[in-house]
Design a protein around this motif. Structure first.
Motif, PDB file in Angstrom:
ATOM      1  N   ARG A 238       0.832  -1.209   0.000  1.00  0.00           N
ATOM      2  CA  ARG A 238       0.000   0.000   0.000  1.00  0.00           C
ATOM      3  C   ARG A 238       0.862   1.253   0.000  1.00  0.00           C
ATOM      4  NH1 ARG A 238      -2.826  -3.029   4.196  1.00  0.00           N
ATOM      5  NH2 ARG A 238      -1.703  -1.722   5.679  1.00  0.00           N
ATOM      6  N   GLU A 239       1.972   1.189   0.744  1.00  0.00           N
ATOM      7  CA  GLU A 239       2.847   2.359   0.821  1.00  0.00           C
ATOM      8  C   GLU A 239       3.390   2.730  -0.565  1.00  0.00           C
ATOM      9  OE1 GLU A 239       6.233   1.791   3.357  1.00  0.00           O
ATOM     10  OE2 GLU A 239       6.936   3.838   3.062  1.00  0.00           O
ATOM     11  N   ALA A 240       3.611   1.723  -1.406  1.00  0.00           N
ATOM     12  CA  ALA A 240       4.106   2.000  -2.759  1.00  0.00           C
ATOM     13  C   ALA A 240       3.083   2.838  -3.527  1.00  0.00           C
ATOM     14  CB  ALA A 240       4.397   0.697  -3.496  1.00  0.00           C
ATOM     15  N   MET A 241       1.792   2.540  -3.315  1.00  0.00           N
ATOM     16  CA  MET A 241       0.744   3.298  -4.011  1.00  0.00           C
ATOM     17  C   MET A 241       0.743   4.750  -3.528  1.00  0.00           C
ATOM     18  SD  MET A 241      -0.215   0.977  -6.015  1.00  0.00           S
ATOM     19  CE  MET A 241       1.117  -0.223  -5.857  1.00  0.00           C
ATOM     20  N   ARG A 242       1.023   4.948  -2.248  1.00  0.00           N
ATOM     21  CA  ARG A 242       1.098   6.324  -1.718  1.00  0.00           C
ATOM     22  C   ARG A 242       2.302   7.052  -2.309  1.00  0.00           C
ATOM     23  NH1 ARG A 242       0.770   7.107   4.433  1.00  0.00           N
ATOM     24  NH2 ARG A 242       0.002   9.134   3.747  1.00  0.00           N
ATOM     25  N   GLU A 243       3.418   6.359  -2.440  1.00  0.00           N
ATOM     26  CA  GLU A 243       4.600   6.977  -3.050  1.00  0.00           C
ATOM     27  C   GLU A 243       4.283   7.457  -4.478  1.00  0.00           C
ATOM     28  OE1 GLU A 243       7.501   7.922  -2.214  1.00  0.00           O
ATOM     29  OE2 GLU A 243       8.117   6.871  -0.410  1.00  0.00           O
ATOM     30  N   LEU A 248       2.861  11.783  -8.370  1.00  0.00           N
ATOM     31  CA  LEU A 248       1.912  12.340  -9.339  1.00  0.00           C
ATOM     32  C   LEU A 248       1.531  13.760  -8.954  1.00  0.00           C
ATOM     33  CD1 LEU A 248      -0.523   9.398 -10.095  1.00  0.00           C
ATOM     34  CD2 LEU A 248       0.627  10.822 -11.788  1.00  0.00           C
ATOM     35  N   GLN A 249       1.240  13.959  -7.666  1.00  0.00           N
ATOM     36  CA  GLN A 249       0.881  15.302  -7.203  1.00  0.00           C
ATOM     37  C   GLN A 249       2.027  16.284  -7.390  1.00  0.00           C
ATOM     38  OE1 GLN A 249      -0.478  14.967  -3.134  1.00  0.00           O
ATOM     39  NE2 GLN A 249      -2.045  13.494  -3.719  1.00  0.00           N
ATOM     40  N   GLU A 250       3.248  15.776  -7.336  1.00  0.00           N
ATOM     41  CA  GLU A 250       4.414  16.654  -7.494  1.00  0.00           C
ATOM     42  C   GLU A 250       4.774  16.869  -8.962  1.00  0.00           C
ATOM     43  OE1 GLU A 250       7.716  15.477  -4.955  1.00  0.00           O
ATOM     44  OE2 GLU A 250       6.317  14.887  -3.385  1.00  0.00           O
ATOM     45  N   ARG A 273      -4.048   0.855 -11.118  1.00  0.00           N
ATOM     46  CA  ARG A 273      -4.527   2.062 -10.446  1.00  0.00           C
ATOM     47  C   ARG A 273      -4.225   3.357 -11.168  1.00  0.00           C
ATOM     48  NH1 ARG A 273      -4.266   2.744  -4.077  1.00  0.00           N
ATOM     49  NH2 ARG A 273      -4.362   0.565  -3.461  1.00  0.00           N
ATOM     50  N   PHE A 274      -3.067   3.393 -11.858  1.00  0.00           N
ATOM     51  CA  PHE A 274      -2.596   4.669 -12.398  1.00  0.00           C
ATOM     52  C   PHE A 274      -2.470   4.603 -13.914  1.00  0.00           C
ATOM     53  CE2 PHE A 274      -0.811   4.239  -8.109  1.00  0.00           C
ATOM     54  CZ  PHE A 274      -1.355   5.372  -7.505  1.00  0.00           C
ATOM     55  N   ASP A 275      -2.694   5.755 -14.563  1.00  0.00           N
ATOM     56  CA  ASP A 275      -2.678   5.766 -16.022  1.00  0.00           C
ATOM     57  C   ASP A 275      -1.378   6.307 -16.613  1.00  0.00           C
ATOM     58  OD1 ASP A 275      -5.145   4.596 -16.288  1.00  0.00           O
ATOM     59  OD2 ASP A 275      -6.209   6.500 -16.143  1.00  0.00           O
ATOM     60  N   LEU A 276      -0.436   6.701 -15.786  1.00  0.00           N
ATOM     61  CA  LEU A 276       0.806   7.244 -16.365  1.00  0.00           C
ATOM     62  C   LEU A 276       1.711   6.089 -16.829  1.00  0.00           C
ATOM     63  CD1 LEU A 276       3.122   8.706 -13.564  1.00  0.00           C
ATOM     64  CD2 LEU A 276       1.688   6.690 -13.329  1.00  0.00           C
ATOM     65  N   PRO A 277       2.666   6.393 -17.718  1.00  0.00           N
ATOM     66  CA  PRO A 277       3.578   5.333 -18.162  1.00  0.00           C
ATOM     67  C   PRO A 277       4.402   4.781 -16.986  1.00  0.00           C
ATOM     68  CG  PRO A 277       3.705   7.229 -19.616  1.00  0.00           C
ATOM     69  CD  PRO A 277       2.914   7.664 -18.424  1.00  0.00           C
ATOM     70  N   ILE A 278       4.556   3.469 -16.967  1.00  0.00           N
ATOM     71  CA  ILE A 278       5.279   2.805 -15.883  1.00  0.00           C
ATOM     72  C   ILE A 278       6.389   1.937 -16.470  1.00  0.00           C
ATOM     73  CG2 ILE A 278       5.099   1.173 -13.944  1.00  0.00           C
ATOM     74  CD1 ILE A 278       2.183   1.945 -13.639  1.00  0.00           C
ATOM     75  N   GLY A 279       7.585   2.122 -15.928  1.00  0.00           N
ATOM     76  CA  GLY A 279       8.702   1.263 -16.308  1.00  0.00           C
ATOM     77  C   GLY A 279       9.091   0.396 -15.129  1.00  0.00           C
ATOM     78  N   ALA A 280       9.810  -0.684 -15.401  1.00  0.00           N
ATOM     79  CA  ALA A 280      10.327  -1.524 -14.324  1.00  0.00           C
ATOM     80  C   ALA A 280      11.811  -1.729 -14.563  1.00  0.00           C
ATOM     81  CB  ALA A 280       9.605  -2.863 -14.297  1.00  0.00           C
ATOM     82  N   TYR A 281      12.550  -1.838 -13.480  1.00  0.00           N
ATOM     83  CA  TYR A 281      14.002  -2.002 -13.556  1.00  0.00           C
ATOM     84  C   TYR A 281      14.353  -3.417 -13.107  1.00  0.00           C
ATOM     85  CZ  TYR A 281      18.863  -0.155 -13.192  1.00  0.00           C
ATOM     86  OH  TYR A 281      20.207   0.103 -13.349  1.00  0.00           O
ATOM     87  N   GLN A 282      14.775  -4.231 -14.064  1.00  0.00           N
ATOM     88  CA  GLN A 282      15.292  -5.557 -13.723  1.00  0.00           C
ATOM     89  C   GLN A 282      16.721  -5.309 -13.245  1.00  0.00           C
ATOM     90  OE1 GLN A 282      16.228  -8.321 -16.983  1.00  0.00           O
ATOM     91  NE2 GLN A 282      15.164  -9.925 -15.871  1.00  0.00           N
ATOM     92  N   VAL A 283      16.913  -5.319 -11.922  1.00  0.00           N
ATOM     93  CA  VAL A 283      18.143  -4.771 -11.349  1.00  0.00           C
ATOM     94  C   VAL A 283      19.320  -5.750 -11.421  1.00  0.00           C
ATOM     95  CG1 VAL A 283      16.875  -3.177  -9.874  1.00  0.00           C
ATOM     96  CG2 VAL A 283      17.562  -5.432  -8.974  1.00  0.00           C
TER      97      VAL A 283
END
Ligand code: PBG
Length: 333
Positions: A238-243, A248-250, A273-283
């Protein structure tokens, strides 16, 4: 209707059928390749814990950039190892800093104009203590305690982002996890005439053991303590969703989640939940553990690479930062 009228295997019979109904696809242009820049010339120093990855001087990095472009890869993510480190990490925003110099070299080459340059914005590669923000020390010697100064760090990160954008970064990517850094960076970019430069924040970045090899690659291991007072606790969804919501607000334009493979649930939830572009980092650790298994003959290299990337795409990533980018792009052709 059900079996025997319904037989899902009908559409799995041949590759043409499977391809027609395939739900998720991999493309070279949605891959981002990380590079670690070092001062000097003709340097291509292998990173022991990341076989096939190198610390590169700028002339060598340009060769990589050309290779990526010809493979159709979307862009580069640039990290830098400065000649010298200090308490503040001043190499991060130096006009002649290693990544700034690299960016100018890439931008000076017209043949590379459609390869995106993403500049990682963080202090940890540049600070003598290896933390991602400014440190305040209380007490002396063995009993000394250290705290990260959030707001003062944001100012330095904003300065870093402006300097990288000025040097030609197409996108700036803060990976520090300070509170409020997206707002600080946006304000500074806008005031500096760079309102068009997008911010890709590592919105949800977990304090992860999978970053181990990177810290060797970037020489950025913290000299004391760890990063758990700023990176997220792996237990928290859940905390990730708040981050993400706060970024987004910023005014963030896109977000990056990491690590990828152990956090696919976070990626899926963010995608829903969110409509902005999302990337993932395979670290780095995700890369290195797979390579270690390939080297032992325990996993089939090509199939496993593609399957790992496919799982990240299927979970919801629009694009993937991966050390396999070149190899995977070649497999996708
Ligand atoms: C810098 C940074 C890290 C990674 C990306 N940016 C290291 C860390 O937070 O310790 C990790 C990337 C990887 O493991 O491949 N803050």
């Amino acid at each position: 209707m059900a079996y025997p009228q319904v037989r899902l295997r009908r559409l799995r019979r041949t590759e043409s059928l499977r391809s027609l109904v395939r739900e998720t696809r991999l493309h070279p242009e949605s891959l981002i390749y990380p590079l670690f820049l070092v001062p000097g010339e003709g340097i291509r120093k292998p990173i022991p814990s990341m076989p096939g990855c190198f610390n590169l001087s700028i002339d060598e990095a340009l060769k990589e950039a050309h290779e990526c472009r010809s493979l159709g890869i979307g862009g580069l993510l640039l990290f830098g190892l400065p000649a010298e480190k200090d308490e503040q990490g001043s190499g991060a925003w130096a006009d002649d800093g290693i990544v700034q110099t690299g960016l100018r070299a890439i931008k000076a080459d017209a043949r590379l104009c459609d390869l995106l340059t993403i500049a990682d914005v963080c202090l940890c590669e540049y600070t003598s203590h290896g933390h991602c923000g400014l440190i305040q020390r209380t007490g002396e010697g063995a009993s000394a305690t250290y705290t990260i100064q959030n707001d003062a760090s944001c100012e330095l990160l904003a300065k870093t982002a402006v300097s990288l954008a000025r040097a030609g970064a197409d996108i700036v990517a803060p990976s520090d996890m300070m509170d409020g850094r997206v707002a600080a960076i946006r304000a500074s970019l806008d005031q500096s005439g760079m309102a068009e430069t997008p911010i890709l924040s590592y919105a949800a970045k977990y304090a992860s053991a999978f970053y181990g090899p990177f810290r060797e690659a970037a020489d950025s291991a913290p000299q004391f303590g760890d990063r758990r007072s700023y990176q997220m606790d792996g237990a928290n969804r859940r905390e990730a969703m708040r981050e993400i919501e706060l970024d987004l607000q910023e005014g963030v334009d896109m977000i990056l989640l990491k690590p990828a493979m152990s956090y696919l649930d976070i990626l899926r939830e963010a995608r829903d939940r969110f409509d902005l572009p999302i990337g993932a980092y395979q670290v780095s650790g995700e890369f290195s553990m797979l390579v270690a298994a390939f080297e032992r003959g325990w996993l089939e290299r090509h199939r496993t690479i593609l399957e790992s990337l496919l799982s990240i795409r299927r979970a919801g990533a629009d694009f993937i930062v991966t050390y396999f980018a070149k190899e995977a792009a070649a497999l996708m052709r």
